[in-house]
Design a protein around this motif. Structure first.
Motif, short mmCIF file in Angstrom:
data_model
loop_
_atom_site.label_atom_id
_atom_site.label_comp_id
_atom_site.label_asym_id
_atom_site.label_seq_id
_atom_site.Cartn_x
_atom_site.Cartn_y
_atom_site.Cartn_z
N LEU A 117 0.85 -1.19 0.00
CA LEU A 117 0.00 0.00 0.00
C LEU A 117 0.89 1.24 0.00
N ASP A 118 1.18 1.69 -1.21
CA ASP A 118 2.11 2.81 -1.39
C ASP A 118 1.36 4.14 -1.27
N GLY A 119 2.01 5.09 -0.61
CA GLY A 119 1.36 6.40 -0.44
C GLY A 119 0.41 6.42 0.74
N SER A 120 0.66 5.52 1.68
CA SER A 120 -0.33 5.31 2.75
C SER A 120 -0.53 6.53 3.64
N VAL A 210 6.97 16.74 -8.55
CA VAL A 210 8.10 16.71 -7.62
C VAL A 210 7.64 17.38 -6.33
N ASN A 211 8.22 16.97 -5.20
CA ASN A 211 7.86 17.63 -3.94
C ASN A 211 8.62 18.95 -3.85
N GLN A 212 7.97 19.99 -4.29
CA GLN A 212 8.59 21.33 -4.35
C GLN A 212 9.07 21.77 -2.97
N GLY A 213 8.51 21.18 -1.93
CA GLY A 213 8.90 21.57 -0.56
C GLY A 213 10.36 21.27 -0.26
N TYR A 214 10.95 20.35 -1.04
CA TYR A 214 12.35 20.00 -0.80
C TYR A 214 13.29 20.78 -1.72
N TYR A 215 12.76 21.75 -2.43
CA TYR A 215 13.54 22.45 -3.47
C TYR A 215 14.94 22.84 -2.98
N ARG A 237 1.99 18.89 -10.38
CA ARG A 237 1.00 18.00 -9.77
C ARG A 237 1.76 16.98 -8.91
N TYR A 238 1.50 16.97 -7.61
CA TYR A 238 2.21 16.05 -6.72
C TYR A 238 1.33 15.76 -5.52
N ILE A 239 0.94 14.46 -5.33
CA ILE A 239 0.09 14.20 -4.16
C ILE A 239 0.76 13.27 -3.16
N GLY A 240 2.03 12.94 -3.40
CA GLY A 240 2.75 12.13 -2.41
C GLY A 240 2.36 10.67 -2.44
N SER A 241 1.80 10.23 -3.55
CA SER A 241 1.51 8.81 -3.75
C SER A 241 2.06 8.47 -5.13
N MET A 242 3.17 7.72 -5.15
CA MET A 242 3.88 7.52 -6.42
C MET A 242 2.98 6.94 -7.50
N VAL A 243 2.15 5.95 -7.13
CA VAL A 243 1.28 5.32 -8.13
C VAL A 243 0.35 6.36 -8.76
N ILE A 255 6.67 14.42 -16.37
CA ILE A 255 7.89 13.88 -15.77
C ILE A 255 7.74 13.87 -14.26
N PHE A 256 8.10 12.74 -13.64
CA PHE A 256 8.07 12.57 -12.19
C PHE A 256 9.50 12.52 -11.68
N LEU A 257 9.75 13.27 -10.60
CA LEU A 257 11.11 13.29 -10.07
C LEU A 257 11.09 13.12 -8.56
N TYR A 258 11.91 12.20 -8.04
CA TYR A 258 12.21 12.20 -6.62
C TYR A 258 13.75 12.18 -6.50
N PRO A 259 14.35 13.37 -6.51
CA PRO A 259 15.82 13.44 -6.48
C PRO A 259 16.36 13.10 -5.09
N GLY A 267 18.34 9.02 -2.43
CA GLY A 267 16.94 9.07 -2.88
C GLY A 267 16.07 8.40 -1.85
N LYS A 268 14.78 8.67 -1.86
CA LYS A 268 13.86 8.08 -0.86
C LYS A 268 13.22 6.79 -1.37
N LEU A 269 12.85 6.78 -2.63
CA LEU A 269 12.05 5.66 -3.12
C LEU A 269 12.88 4.38 -3.20
N ARG A 270 12.20 3.24 -2.98
CA ARG A 270 12.89 1.96 -2.89
C ARG A 270 13.01 1.37 -4.30
N LEU A 271 14.22 0.94 -4.61
CA LEU A 271 14.52 0.44 -5.96
C LEU A 271 13.75 -0.83 -6.28
N TYR A 273 10.96 -2.46 -5.04
CA TYR A 273 9.49 -2.61 -5.14
C TYR A 273 8.75 -1.31 -5.43
N GLU A 274 9.48 -0.24 -5.71
CA GLU A 274 8.82 0.99 -6.20
C GLU A 274 9.42 1.38 -7.56
N CYS A 275 10.69 1.73 -7.58
CA CYS A 275 11.29 2.27 -8.82
C CYS A 275 11.31 1.25 -9.95
P1 P6P Z 1 7.41 12.68 0.23
C1 P6P Z 1 4.96 7.31 -0.26
O1 P6P Z 1 5.44 7.28 1.08
C2 P6P Z 1 6.19 7.32 -1.17
O2 P6P Z 1 6.95 6.16 -0.96
C3 P6P Z 1 5.74 7.46 -2.62
O3 P6P Z 1 4.52 6.86 -2.88
C4 P6P Z 1 5.68 8.96 -2.83
O4 P6P Z 1 5.95 9.34 -4.16
C5 P6P Z 1 6.76 9.48 -1.87
O5 P6P Z 1 6.98 8.47 -0.88
C6 P6P Z 1 6.32 10.75 -1.18
O6 P6P Z 1 7.42 11.20 -0.39
O7 P6P Z 1 8.78 12.82 0.85
O8 P6P Z 1 7.20 13.64 -0.93
O9 P6P Z 1 6.26 12.70 1.21
#
Ligand code: P6P
Length: 340
Positions: A117-120, A210-215, A237-243, A255-259, A267-271, A273-275
């Motif tokens: 459950l990604d983006g929980s 992209v999460n602009q908050g981390y700019y 457009r960014y709602i914090g749920s990768m899917v 384009i989606f970016l999580y630098p 990087g935050k995302l897991r290679l 089971y996510e990336c």
């Molecule tokens: P942040 C959800 O926790 C997740 O793994 C992805 O679904 C999502 O894109 C990212 O982290 C959101 O992270 O730091 O922007 O809240």
């Protein structure tokens, strides 16, 4: 009324594409569909039953664990264990791999990786969440127990990958390496029905995610690229749920970016089971997936189950343009700096 093709019918039809198919992958994909319907039922009524809120504690990635996380994890594991169509599972919610015992003596050749459950973090506020999964052939022989090396495979070795989006409608999108197809759950018949055949990502789009908050925490070249997107009047457009964020880009381009950031230098995302599963799907749909070192995601060596990666995924023209941008602005490493 146009003919309905259910997920099961489609999977069986497509099984004929693989002469070596033995029906195991078919069974595994069908199990995933069943588990998705069970999770969907709970996600859709989460506000009505005592299943919202935190479970307490955190998972292997340090994320706050929500009750639905645990429910989803348990349901996928149970569905996949009942049929024995896979011999092991790696989940965001579990530190180590989960061996699956053979059922009726059947020795499965597949293993599954998943973020159940990604983006929980969005659950409590009724914003879309998703499941991400990937399927590999095991590399160990069937007379051995499944081991971690069966899971530490590059994304390019994926046999199949997909995601479930629990949104305004519930969709299952997957690929077995021959294109991407989308299925929408019809609650009136309880079936995922083919709704988006042979999905192709637009060459480019008007969205950047992209999460602009981390700019201020991004590397300078990434900040300059984000400024460039803004200068082009692209829409953020960014709602914090990768899917959910990827789904929009797959359909409409972008384009989606999580630098990498100071908090997540790799990087935050897991290679695993996510990336990788998302990269597999997007590249099957004609898109591109790289990390901030401009390396192909699907080529990255996987050293540990919960390994993180930076990621840039989306329309091919936009990812290639971003690569050129980074190459132009990347600060030369100290070894490249002219000697004083
Ligand atoms: P942040 C959800 O926790 C997740 O793994 C992805 O679904 C999502 O894109 C990212 O982290 C959101 O992270 O730091 O922007 O809240």
């Amino acid at each position: 009324m146009s003919e309905i093709t259910t997920l099961d019918e489609f999977i069986i039809q497509r099984q004929k594409d693989f002469s070596y198919a033995t029906g195991e992958l078919t069974g595994l994909l069908r199990d995933i569909g069943v588990a998705a319907k069970i999770v969907n039922r709970e996600v859709n009524k989460a506000g009505l039953v005592n299943i919202l809120g935190s479970y307490g504690g955190s998972n292997e990635s340090g994320d706050d664990v929500k009750k639905l996380d645990i429910f989803a994890n348990e349901k996928f594991i149970k569905c996949l264990s009942n049929s024995g169509e896979c011999c092991g599972i790696a989940s965001e919610e579990n530190e180590d791999i989960i061996p699956v015992d053979p059922v009726d003596g059947k020795e499965s050749k597949y293993i599954l990786v998943m973020d159940p459950l990604d983006g929980s973090s969005n659950i409590d506020v009724n914003v879309s969440v998703g499941t991400i999964f990937g399927i590999y052939r095991r590399v160990s022989s069937s007379d051995q127990s499944v081991s971690k090396k069966d899971f530490l495979q590059k994304g390019k070795e994926l046999v199949a990958a997909g995601y479930v989006l629990y949104g305004t409608s519930t969709m299952l999108v997957y690929s077995t390496g021959r294109g991407v197809n989308g299925f929408t759950l019809d609650p009136s018949i309880g079936e995922f029905c083919l709704s988006h055949r042979d999905m192709q990502i637009p060459e480019k789009g008007v969205y950047y995610s992209v999460n602009q908050g981390y700019y201020l925490k991004f590397d300078v070249e990434m900040r300059r690229y984000i400024d460039y997107c803004s200068d082009l009047n692209l829409r953020l457009r960014y709602i914090g749920s990768m899917v959910s964020d990827i789904h929009r880009i797959l359909f409409q381009g972008g384009i989606f970016l999580y630098p990498n950031t100071r908090k997540y230098p790799k990087g935050k995302l897991r290679l695993l089971y996510e990336c990788n599963p998302i990269a597999f799907i997007v590249e099957q749909a004609g898109g591109r997936a790289i990390n901030c070192k401009l390396e192909d995601i699907l080529e990255l060596p996987v050293h540990e189950l919960h390994q993180r990666s930076s990621v840039v995924i989306g329309s091919p023209q936009m990812v290639e343009e971003m690569k050129e941008f980074i190459q132009k602005y990347q600060e030369p490493s100290s070894s490249e700096l002219p000697k004083a």
